[in-house]
Design an enzyme around this catalytic site. Sequence first.
Site, PDB file in Angstrom:
ATOM      1  N   GLY A   1       0.806  -1.217   0.000  1.00  0.00           N
ATOM      2  CA  GLY A   1       0.000   0.000   0.000  1.00  0.00           C
ATOM      3  C   GLY A   1       0.838   1.264   0.000  1.00  0.00           C
TER       4      GLY A   1
ATOM      5  CE  LYS B   1      -5.902  -3.422 -19.632  1.00  0.00           C
ATOM      6  NZ  LYS B   1      -6.610  -2.169 -19.791  1.00  0.00           N
TER       7      LYS B   1
ATOM      8  CB  SER C   1      -1.040   0.396 -13.999  1.00  0.00           C
ATOM      9  OG  SER C   1      -0.163   0.204 -12.912  1.00  0.00           O
TER      10      SER C   1
ATOM     11  CB  ALA D   1       4.260   2.713 -15.868  1.00  0.00           C
ATOM     12  CB  ALA D   2       2.878   0.142 -10.610  1.00  0.00           C
ATOM     13  N   GLY D   3       4.143   2.994 -10.260  1.00  0.00           N
ATOM     14  CA  GLY D   3       4.387   4.198  -9.453  1.00  0.00           C
ATOM     15  C   GLY D   3       3.962   5.460 -10.199  1.00  0.00           C
ATOM     16  CG  ASP D   4       5.949   6.447 -13.752  1.00  0.00           C
ATOM     17  OD1 ASP D   4       6.594   7.011 -12.845  1.00  0.00           O
ATOM     18  OD2 ASP D   4       6.485   5.797 -14.668  1.00  0.00           O
TER      19      ASP D   4
HETATM   20  O1  RIB Z   1       8.652   4.243 -14.312  1.00  0.00           O
HETATM   21  C1  RIB Z   1       8.679   3.445 -15.484  1.00  0.00           C
HETATM   22  C2  RIB Z   1       9.456   4.148 -16.550  1.00  0.00           C
HETATM   23  O2  RIB Z   1      10.790   4.239 -16.152  1.00  0.00           O
HETATM   24  C3  RIB Z   1       9.489   3.408 -17.870  1.00  0.00           C
HETATM   25  O3  RIB Z   1       8.401   3.731 -18.705  1.00  0.00           O
HETATM   26  C4  RIB Z   1      10.841   3.784 -18.443  1.00  0.00           C
HETATM   27  O4  RIB Z   1      10.775   4.600 -19.560  1.00  0.00           O
HETATM   28  C5  RIB Z   1      11.590   4.454 -17.305  1.00  0.00           C
HETATM   29  O5  RIB Z   1      11.670   5.803 -17.464  1.00  0.00           O
END
Ligand code: RIB
Length: 303
Positions: A220, A281, A278, A245-248
């Site tokens: 969490g 996938k 996210s 990209a889960a964090g993004d």
């Molecule tokens: O956080 C994931 C990202 O980290 C990826 O998409 C990659 O491009 C790197 O920047």
Amino acid sequence: MSEIIVVGSINMDIVNHVDRFALPGQTIQGRLTEFVPGGKGANQAVAAAKSGASVRMIGAVGQDSLGEELIASLKQAGVSTDAVVKKEGASGMAFITVNADGENEIILAQGANGKLTASDIPDFSTFSDVHAVLLQNEIPWPVNKRVILEANKHRIPVILNPAPAMPMADDDLAIIDMLVLNETEAEFISGDTAKSPEKVARLLIGRGVREVLLTLGDRGCFYANRDGHEMAISAYQVQAVDTTAAGDTFIGAFAAARMNGMPVRECLRFASAAAALSVTKRGAQSSIPSKAEIVRFLNEADH
Ligand code: RIB
């Protein structure tokens, strides 16, 4: 209409799916190779836009065909790309390996991201209503610093995701409103190895940041602010296919929810649901859910 500005990296991710990571010196067969638009900055911009925010991206791509594809992917998600500049040479690339558990290893080739300069940053007085600025560490720090000072001048909150982690001076922490970081980054920046979210968040707040949001993977997240408010949210349990990209996704969705005036606990639930979706996938921008998908997931999770 209020908008979120994201200043950061734009990468093409070249992703190899494998059963397990290669050992040093070992050659292994990949199962699947894909080119997927990514980059922490672009991913966060897409996540915020797909969560319903009006988003402007500031960054750089190369004068190659990848650059065109990367801009198209941002536009398709509804992100404004007017302030994305083109630099001579290659676009940023990330070489990613994803194993059967959905974990990844990433090697960055900075390309155009490394060529972004402070002079590529527009004067913020040209923007009328900015709710927040999102930053990461995949562009040169002097550019981030220029953005932070510009945002401070216009009283725009700055949310920094210090990834990849680098040492941060207290003077720099003090000009950032919110840090959103994972445990590895938190340990690196705070120097604290106790692995206690409360302790590390209080330590960073003690060094000058107003709010700290720690992402703890499948455990969490933990939020703390300067006024002593603290809260923990557990993660939604899903079958992870690819955690890239889960964090993004979490950060973009959180920023969008906050812009829409949701209380912090609701923003955290919304962002956690977005991140959970996210990881089910493959890929970076290809895995980011829409607001409707997040709302449906939350409704189902509540029953
Ligand atoms: O956080 C994931 C990202 O980290 C990826 O998409 C990659 O491009 C790197 O920047």
